[in-house]
Design a protein around this motif. Structure first.
Motif: not given
Length: 665
Positions: A176-182, A187-189
């Protein structure tokens, strides 16, 4: 004397529960056939299949994926081609949370968390100040108290069940955190947070291998299975990814994308269309399956809550023939099979390792060099020191300092190879190398009156050795370095040193080293002895810094840890103690409980074995080390030890128990 052979070590990357039929027949048929083929070619074949189970303590310590990726890297290092085989079905597999998170990424994730999620994340990821690149490390499973009603197996199941619940919660928090656009994760991370263990293996082994490796499309093979008429519910749980007993569409999408990338890289073909073709090998006609692509599709049918491959034997034979063809191409390339050159290369490799981070010892090196440079020096120089004082490293550095000069340099580190411990093999090897440098085709001809039988008689061989030393010339002097005379075997009374010259020829010099042991006392009386003193603390600090700064280590010590190691070292001032302490300290984490180091070398070594018995089953460690010791002089290959273990009933029971630990894949 050891034979030079090539090793073909192939990592098998697959999920576990769905690929048992394929992996089973490969283990029974294809791989043994490849082992036999390689043995006939003076080579070794090793299939590495970690899906049979990773040790429970390693899983508890969150090391499962690290172990797998390290083994992929090892296969790539040992066997440039082939080194990687992929088996894919309809299951994407276990998607672990990252074993570590870089500090910068952790700060971004923390900024998106609050409440219980933030507390859970902070509890499970602790900063490791010992990492060269700052990051936070996933903590081991909690050690649970054993209840009276529980067996040890029941405790393990409860520990694992508790961890899986925690892992699922952490996985959801992180994604949920890494999908946060802000947060601007690339994509590699994101890959380390969302991909399966098998996917990460395939990335390292095929899609993005190290730069120094040749193109994977030349030697990596992927076998992709499609199951016809398979149900999409819990009856197929071993063959597909489920989410609340329904197909996990997210996992299916990622698996399909992975397959697409592999098809594009390797080139696609279908097993039903692969023809048998004939080719000549050593005047023998051989029939083999010939691939038109390295991504091979094959089918299976769903039958009685399981699967049946349409042609399991052909699958097995195609895998065998694909790997065999790459191995045959590699074996056809030139290789130096000369035993003498192989022996020389082994000792050179050992010297390079010893001198890589060499520091200090200027006084003793200067004394050795002054003795070598004396015009009238005709005695053998003997470097004496207690066990662990660093004699081999000093000898290696002395060799290194002289290699650029106009001289023939011959050196052996006795005990490094099986041949060097036997006095007959050692002298034959030395004579052969010296003779070559001075234009003599065959050292055997230097026997009394050309008597070649002298080569196989120690008295005659000693005389040939002396004659070889006499070949040294003013413009082409000879320097011979023999490290660790105490490592000579007891055969032929070698430690009496009657073969060591009392007086050297004019243009020959020799340096030997040894422990001060009674067996060598009489023979060493004819040498000029130099004593190796303890390594000063300041030199020890330089060496420790060099080890820590090695780009392959990527670790550092806190100030307290560094001081603790140096203070512990000061009690012995032995370089071997420093090395053992460093090897232990490189695994330390800044958040660990207070560290402990024993005061002497035997104590640190005993701790090393205790650590092994924590990471691996105690009986296995004991058995494996016994087999290693039994092969000390003649040598046992890794394959030979594995085969012996396979015939050990007690170990086989233990091995099969770990095979049932198929939880992660």
């Amino acid at each position: 004397m050891p034979q030079q052979s090539r090793i073909f070590r192939v990592f098998i990357s697959s999920t576990f529960t769905d690929m048992k039929p394929e992996r089973g027949i490969l283990q029974r048929d294809a791989f043994p056939r490849l082992e036999k083929f390689c043995e006939e070619k003076d080579a070794k074949f090793q299939a590495v299949d970690l899906r049979w189970g990773v040790n429970e303590e390693s899983a508890r310590d969150q090391k499962t994926l690290q172990i797998c990726l390290n083994e992929v890297a090892r296969c790539q290092k040992i066997s440039p081609k082939p080194n990687f085989l992929i088996l894919l079905g309809d299951k994407y597999g276990w998607q672990p949370v990252p074993e570590f998170i870089p500090k910068q990424e952790r700060e971004l994730i923390m900024s998106a968390l609050n409440g219980e999620n933030k507390v859970l994340f902070e509890n499970w990821y602790k900063q490791d100040a010992n990492a060269l690149s700052e990051h936070f490390v996933l903590q081991p499973w909690e050690k649970l108290e054993l209840k009276k009603v529980e067996t040890q197996d029941e405790l393990k199941e409860r520990e694992y069940s508790n961890w899986k619940g925690t892992e699922n919660a952490l996985r959801e928090i992180l994604r949920n955190a890494i999908d946060n656009p802000s947060l601007l994760f690339t994509e590699e991370q994101k890959e380390r947070y969302i991909t399966s263990a098998t996917h990460q293996e395939i990335t390292m082994g095929a899609l993005n291998p190290p730069d120094h490796l040749e193109s994977p499309e030349k030697h990596v093979f992927a076998f992709s299975r499609k199951i016809n008429v398979m149900p999409l519910d819990k009856t197929a749980k071993d063959f597909i990814d489920l989410d609340n007993n329904k197909p996990d569409e997210n996992s299916k999408t990622k698996l399909n994308n992975l397959k697409y990338r592999l098809k594009d890289l390797l080139g696609e073909c279908f097993i039903d269309q692969i023809p048998l073709k004939e080719r000549k090998e050593n005047e023998e006609t051989i029939q083999e399956y010939e691939l038109t692509g390295h991504y091979i599709n094959y089918d299976a049918e769903w039958i009685n809550n399981g699967i049946r491959l349409n042609d399991l034997q052909k699958f097995n034979d195609v895998v065998h023939d694909a790997l065999k063809r790459v191995i045959s191409d590699q074996l056809s390339a030139p290789i130096d099979k000369d035993e003498l050159n192989h022996e020389i290369n082994l000792h050179n490799d050992f010297k390079e390792r010893l001198t890589k981070h060499f520091k200090g010892r200027n006084a003793i090196l200067q004394t050795i060099q002054e003795n070598l440079d004396k015009a009238n020096e005709n005695k053998v120089i003997a470097l004496m020191g207690v066990s662990g004082s660093g004699k081999s490293s000093v000898m290696a550095k002395a060799v290194d300092l002289n290699e650029g000069k106009e001289a023939v340099i011959i050196y052996r580190f006795i005990g490094t190879t099986s041949g060097s411990t036997n006095i007959m093999s050692l002298l034959q090897s030395l004579c052969g190398q010296i003779a070559t440098h001075y234009g003599i085709d065959d050292a055997k001809t230097l026997g009394m009156e050309g008597d070649e039988k002298a080569w196989y008689d120690l008295k005659g061989l000693t005389q040939i050795f002396y004659k070889c030393l006499e070949k040294a010339k003013p413009k082409k002097p000879l320097l011979v370095f023999l490290d660790s005379l105490d490592q000579l075997s007891d055969t032929d009374n070698a430690k009496a040193l009657y073969w060591l010259p009392d007086k050297l020829p004019e243009n020959a010099r020799m340096v030997v080293s040894s422990l001060p042991i009674r067996e060598l006392e009489q023979g060493l009386k004819k040498t000029d002895e130099l004593q190796l003193l303890p390594l000063p603390v300041e030199d020890a600090k330089e060496i420790l810094d060099a080890w820590l700064n090695d780009k392959e280590i990527e670790r550092k010590l806190t100030n307290d840890q560094y001081a603790f190691i140096i203070n512990s070292y000061s009690k012995t001032k032995l370089p071997l103690y420093l090395k053992l302490a460093f090897e232990k300290a490189r695994k330390w984490h800044s958040y660990d409980s207070p560290h402990k180091l024993e005061d002497d070398i035997p104590g640190v070594i005993n701790d090393y074995f205790k650590d092994l018995e924590y990471e691996y089953p105690q009986d296995f460690v004991k058995t494996a080390i016994c087999y290693l010791l039994s092969g000390r002089y003649q040598g046992l290959t890794e394959n030979e030890i594995l085969e012996i273990l396979a015939f050990d009933p007690e170990y086989w029971i233990l091995f099969n128990w770990y095979r049932r630990l198929d939880r992660c894949c």
